[in-house]
Scaffold this active site. Structure first.
Site, PDB file in Angstrom:
ATOM      1  N   THR A  89     -48.200  24.446 -15.307  1.00  0.00           N
ATOM      2  CA  THR A  89     -46.752  24.231 -15.368  1.00  0.00           C
ATOM      3  C   THR A  89     -46.266  23.289 -14.287  1.00  0.00           C
ATOM      4  O   THR A  89     -45.279  22.575 -14.466  1.00  0.00           O
ATOM      5  CB  THR A  89     -46.034  25.595 -15.271  1.00  0.00           C
ATOM      6  OG1 THR A  89     -46.378  26.344 -16.429  1.00  0.00           O
ATOM      7  CG2 THR A  89     -44.532  25.470 -15.205  1.00  0.00           C
ATOM      8  N   SER A 114     -53.731  26.723 -17.859  1.00  0.00           N
ATOM      9  CA  SER A 114     -54.827  27.467 -17.225  1.00  0.00           C
ATOM     10  C   SER A 114     -55.323  28.669 -18.025  1.00  0.00           C
ATOM     11  O   SER A 114     -56.372  29.233 -17.706  1.00  0.00           O
ATOM     12  CB  SER A 114     -54.446  27.895 -15.810  1.00  0.00           C
ATOM     13  OG  SER A 114     -53.598  29.013 -15.823  1.00  0.00           O
ATOM     14  N   THR A 163     -50.426  28.851 -13.365  1.00  0.00           N
ATOM     15  CA  THR A 163     -50.368  30.148 -12.676  1.00  0.00           C
ATOM     16  C   THR A 163     -51.086  31.268 -13.437  1.00  0.00           C
ATOM     17  O   THR A 163     -51.425  32.287 -12.849  1.00  0.00           O
ATOM     18  CB  THR A 163     -48.907  30.569 -12.433  1.00  0.00           C
ATOM     19  OG1 THR A 163     -48.242  30.656 -13.695  1.00  0.00           O
ATOM     20  CG2 THR A 163     -48.191  29.600 -11.528  1.00  0.00           C
ATOM     21  N   ASP A 164     -51.308  31.078 -14.743  1.00  0.00           N
ATOM     22  CA  ASP A 164     -51.851  32.179 -15.557  1.00  0.00           C
ATOM     23  C   ASP A 164     -53.195  32.696 -15.035  1.00  0.00           C
ATOM     24  O   ASP A 164     -53.410  33.908 -14.963  1.00  0.00           O
ATOM     25  CB  ASP A 164     -51.991  31.747 -17.017  1.00  0.00           C
ATOM     26  CG  ASP A 164     -50.655  31.725 -17.753  1.00  0.00           C
ATOM     27  OD1 ASP A 164     -49.624  32.029 -17.111  1.00  0.00           O
ATOM     28  OD2 ASP A 164     -50.640  31.412 -18.950  1.00  0.00           O
TER      29      ASP A 164
HETATM   30  C1  SIN Z   1     -50.645  27.729 -17.072  1.00  0.00           C
HETATM   31  O1  SIN Z   1     -51.154  28.699 -16.523  1.00  0.00           O
HETATM   32  O2  SIN Z   1     -51.240  26.637 -17.159  1.00  0.00           O
HETATM   33  C2  SIN Z   1     -49.305  27.837 -17.719  1.00  0.00           C
HETATM   34  C3  SIN Z   1     -48.386  28.720 -16.983  1.00  0.00           C
HETATM   35  C4  SIN Z   1     -48.068  28.279 -15.587  1.00  0.00           C
HETATM   36  O3  SIN Z   1     -48.633  27.373 -15.003  1.00  0.00           O
HETATM   37  O4  SIN Z   1     -47.145  28.919 -15.018  1.00  0.00           O
END
Ligand code: SIN
Length: 352
Positions: free
Chosen positions: A34, A81, A114-115
């Site tokens: 993100t 991710s 973040t995932d």
């Molecule tokens: C991801 O994990 O690539 C999508 C969600 C995020 O980065 O918050």
């Protein structure tokens, strides 16, 4: 007169480059997420395309980074991710080790979704062989959103990676002005910018007023202190997670064994409890040479050790202690690159 002005201009520009040469050199390895996400409107904060923007675009958006470090960017992958793979994890660890072995590199920042950020951070925490700072950073709002959190998170991450006080603390997770240890941080909220928490053990530190403040030392062994070496490894052993629930059975355990799992993490209920019907399947798996580790789906606390006459001990199940299931999976993958000996693997779960 003209000559004097030219000389003054030259002196100024040389002074400028000399100052830049004195700044720490920070490499940014970009993986997407993100923080590099783009949406069609500046109010869209879900349903956007993660990993759409290239690292140079993110660097150009935060020119203030240049006041603190000489920053170079490298695109490793451009993914959301949730699609992270062992292959990318290995590539990242190897690239970090290559870069950090260079005396000219002072630290690394990894931009990440973040995932699964916590899994990558913990993997690197166990496989990077350096005391130099490695900071994993992400964002919860795409780069195109009003109040996007990515640019400030990135600036903070670069400053943290350039901070000598961040050395030898293991891999750091830095978002939302908070510094967490890779062992402890977990994503706790689907959309909120304060998503990363370290439930039982708390933050390593804060970023406030542009300064880094550390509250405590990192607790578990990390980076240069670990026994894991992925420099010659191209593939990690398969380890699956089975999630406990009411009316559970051993269908997914059997499927994991059939798929070639060398290890299974039980995301048990409560203190690592397992449904009796699933337990039978896991006990059979152990008999076939699969390493089974009990963790908990609760999200905090410790799975406490069992007595010698306990049914789980007798079945040969190991104990994941304070690691959540997704991090227990990472450690078991790495443990299985070293040994199949349950005693040794259990030791690793107490040390890392
Ligand atoms: C991801 O994990 O690539 C999508 C969600 C995020 O980065 O918050």
């Amino acid at each position: 007169m003209k000559k004097t002005l030219l000389a003054a201009a030259l002196a100024l520009s040389m002074a400028g480059s000399a100052f830049a040469a004195d700044l720490p050199n920070i490499s940014i390895l970009a993986t997407g997420g993100t923080i590099a996400g783009a949406a069609s409107s500046n109010t869209q904060v879900t349903g956007y395309k993660a990993g759409a923007l290239a690292i140079q675009t993110l660097i150009d958006a935060v020119p203030a980074m240049k006041d603190y470090a000489n920053v170079t960017g490298e695109q490793i992958v451009k993914i959301s991710s949730n699609n992270m793979t062992d292959e990318v994890l290995l590539k990242l660890a190897k690239r970090c080790n290559e870069l950090l072995a260079d005396p000219k590199v002072d630290g690394i920042v990894i931009t990440h979704g973040t995932d699964t950020l916590e899994e990558t951070a913990y993997f690197l925490n166990l496989t990077v062989k350096s005391k130099k700072p490695v900071v994993v950073v992400g964002a919860m709002r795409p780069a195109t959103a009003i109040s996007a959190d990515g640019p400030m998170n990135l600036l903070n991450a670069v400053k943290l990676a350039a901070d000598p006080n961040a050395q030898d603390r293991g891999v750091l997770v830095a978002l939302n002005d908070q510094i967490n240890a890779a062992h402890d941080a977990t994503k706790t909220n689907t959309t909120n910018v304060a998503t990363f928490q370290a439930h039982d053990i708390g933050l390593l530190g804060y970023i406030a007023g542009g300064q880094n403040y550390f509250f405590r030392d990192t607790t578990f062994k990390h980076t240069h202190e670990t026994e894991f070496d992925v420099s010659k490894i191209d593939k990690l052993p398969r380890v699956d997670i089975v999630y406990s629930h009411a009316s559970d059975d051993s269908v997914l355990v059997d499927a994991a064994v059939k798929a070639g799992a060398k290890g299974i993490i039980s995301a048990g209920s409560g203190n690592g409890s397992i449904h009796q019907d699933t337990e039978k399947g896991l006990a059979e798996a152990v008999k076939k040479g699969v390493v089974v580790v009990r963790s908990s789906r609760t999200g905090s606390g410790i799975v406490t050790p069992t007595d010698p006459d306990n049914q789980y001990t007798k079945a040969g199940f190991l104990n994941g202690y304070s690691l959540n299931p997704q991090k227990a999976r990472i450690l078991l993958q790495l443990a299985l690159t070293k040994t199949q000996d349950p005693k040794e693997i259990q030791r690793m779960f107490t040390e890392y």
